[in-house]
Enzyme design. Sequence first.
Site, PDB file in Angstrom:
ATOM      1  N   GLN A  75      -5.322  -9.937  -1.526  1.00 10.43           N
ATOM      2  CA  GLN A  75      -5.779  -8.296  -0.874  1.00 10.43           C
ATOM      3  C   GLN A  75      -6.533  -8.362  -0.715  1.00 10.43           C
ATOM      4  O   GLN A  75      -7.318  -8.084   0.840  1.00 10.43           O
ATOM      5  CB  GLN A  75      -4.843  -6.960  -1.624  1.00 10.43           C
ATOM      6  CG  GLN A  75      -3.347  -6.922  -1.747  1.00 10.43           C
ATOM      7  CD  GLN A  75      -3.407  -7.682  -3.167  1.00 10.43           C
ATOM      8  OE1 GLN A  75      -4.352  -7.946  -3.563  1.00 10.43           O
ATOM      9  NE2 GLN A  75      -2.085  -6.925  -3.252  1.00 10.43           N
ATOM     10  N   ASN A  85      -2.902   2.189 -10.186  1.00  8.88           N
ATOM     11  CA  ASN A  85      -3.629   1.455  -8.839  1.00  8.88           C
ATOM     12  C   ASN A  85      -3.329   0.144  -8.890  1.00  8.88           C
ATOM     13  O   ASN A  85      -3.160  -0.767 -10.448  1.00  8.88           O
ATOM     14  CB  ASN A  85      -5.094   1.757  -8.211  1.00  8.88           C
ATOM     15  CG  ASN A  85      -6.035   0.811  -7.104  1.00  8.88           C
ATOM     16  OD1 ASN A  85      -4.596   1.451  -6.221  1.00  8.88           O
ATOM     17  ND2 ASN A  85      -6.572   0.325  -6.886  1.00  8.88           N
ATOM     18  N   LYS A  86      -3.696  -1.022  -8.194  1.00  6.82           N
ATOM     19  CA  LYS A  86      -2.969  -2.541  -8.696  1.00  6.82           C
ATOM     20  C   LYS A  86      -4.043  -2.885  -9.261  1.00  6.82           C
ATOM     21  O   LYS A  86      -5.280  -3.021 -10.238  1.00  6.82           O
ATOM     22  CB  LYS A  86      -4.335  -3.256  -7.307  1.00  6.82           C
ATOM     23  CG  LYS A  86      -4.295  -4.481  -7.061  1.00  6.82           C
ATOM     24  CD  LYS A  86      -2.872  -5.266  -7.250  1.00  6.82           C
ATOM     25  CE  LYS A  86      -1.742  -4.061  -5.616  1.00  6.82           C
ATOM     26  NZ  LYS A  86      -0.298  -5.519  -5.820  1.00  6.82           N
ATOM     27  N   ASP A 103      -1.500   4.003  -6.300  1.00  8.91           N
ATOM     28  CA  ASP A 103      -0.378   3.495  -5.776  1.00  8.91           C
ATOM     29  C   ASP A 103       0.341   4.758  -6.429  1.00  8.91           C
ATOM     30  O   ASP A 103       1.906   5.566  -5.814  1.00  8.91           O
ATOM     31  CB  ASP A 103       0.311   2.880  -6.517  1.00  8.91           C
ATOM     32  CG  ASP A 103      -0.086   1.292  -5.241  1.00  8.91           C
ATOM     33  OD1 ASP A 103       0.496   1.027  -4.159  1.00  8.91           O
ATOM     34  OD2 ASP A 103      -0.960   0.848  -5.489  1.00  8.91           O
ATOM     35  N   ARG A 156      10.226  -0.578  -4.048  1.00 11.09           N
ATOM     36  CA  ARG A 156       8.864  -0.977  -5.436  1.00 11.09           C
ATOM     37  C   ARG A 156       8.027   0.312  -5.358  1.00 11.09           C
ATOM     38  O   ARG A 156       8.457   1.605  -5.750  1.00 11.09           O
ATOM     39  CB  ARG A 156       7.539  -0.633  -4.634  1.00 11.09           C
ATOM     40  CG  ARG A 156       7.251  -1.937  -3.115  1.00 11.09           C
ATOM     41  CD  ARG A 156       7.477  -3.619  -3.762  1.00 11.09           C
ATOM     42  NE  ARG A 156       5.664  -3.234  -4.816  1.00 11.09           N
ATOM     43  CZ  ARG A 156       4.601  -3.758  -4.492  1.00 11.09           C
ATOM     44  NH1 ARG A 156       4.357  -3.873  -3.438  1.00 11.09           N
ATOM     45  NH2 ARG A 156       3.532  -3.891  -5.243  1.00 11.09           N
ATOM     46  N   GLY A 165       0.556  -1.444  -0.074  1.00  4.14           N
ATOM     47  CA  GLY A 165       0.021  -0.150  -0.226  1.00  4.14           C
ATOM     48  C   GLY A 165       0.718   1.221  -0.277  1.00  4.14           C
ATOM     49  O   GLY A 165       1.806   1.301   1.022  1.00  4.14           O
TER      50      GLY A 165
END
EC number: 5.3.1.23
Length: 348
Positions: free
Chosen positions: A198, A249-250, A239, A93, A51
């Site tokens: 998640q 984002n994811k 993100d 990351r 996150g």
Amino acid sequence: MSAFDNIRPIQWEHGKLRLIDQRILPQSETWLEYEASADVADAITSMVVRGAPAIGITAAYGVVLAAQRRYRESADGWRSAIEDDLKYLAASRPTAVNLFWAIERMRGVIESVAVGGPGPALLAEAQHIHQEDVAANLRMGELGAALIEGEGGGILTHCNAGALATGGYGTALGVIRSAFAAGKTAMVYADETRPWMQGARLTAWEMVHDDIPVTLLADGAAAYLMKQGKVQWVVVGSDRIAANGDVANKIGTYSAALAARYHGVKFMVVAPTSTVDMSVASGGEIPIESRSTDEILGLAGQRIAAEKAQAWNPVFDVTPADLVDAIVTEKGVVLNPNTEKMAVMMKS
């Protein structure tokens, strides 16, 4: 403090960083302790913590550990030596801009320390970053919930943008918590979020923890759920947000946004301004991290795909700004975002 603000996944105690191991939730609530910045970077890479806001906070505490070690080794040369630690943390990351934002904030303190050890000043800054995040999440929860009309509606969320992904309370789940407290939602729908699950493991755990009704669904079922009229808003985190309002984002977020637009469902992105990268003009410039194909080909260490099959495993996708109805930050709400509106919000 909100009645739902009681999950803190990142803690600093007795000179050590403590992280709840999110890889094994909800089966086990296990805390890991860290005393070396390299181990903190590895924890970020290996998804002990994930996150964007949580990654930034964790990295800030990692800088504290690095500075303490380097100062013990050389009171005169610690500033030059710590650069290797900062680079290692920054490589953990690549998509989460909060990581680089937090490191740069800590670098400013490193440059300003005049005499004595850097530990106290850097720790104070890391704790300030942590506290700021929680306060921002509470504020975003209020602002986002205010956009939701009516009572007892359904909200769909993807991945986990809750307390576990932040310093506490959450971004997308912060809005959901505030909306539930106000009676504006009666059911949270959570995508499972392959391949790390998640949604199934973390978002569902947070909602159950707070006694908020949650229904889990396969990622591919979201569009059909919207067709049933059970969802009024899709609420997600991010993100990295580009200057024009494009949102990384994811993986799977883009699909949810397309389905939402087709079915007349509103789409909200909730993220602190530390997630907004005004140096990136559009989403096409955002680096998209890829992870091991083993995450797609297997499950829990067991191969599930046919032998010799290949896999593609991008971790994030980019949702164009024209599919976003609202971006909510602690500075305010941007409706139908574009470059001009984002610039005004960031300068406010």
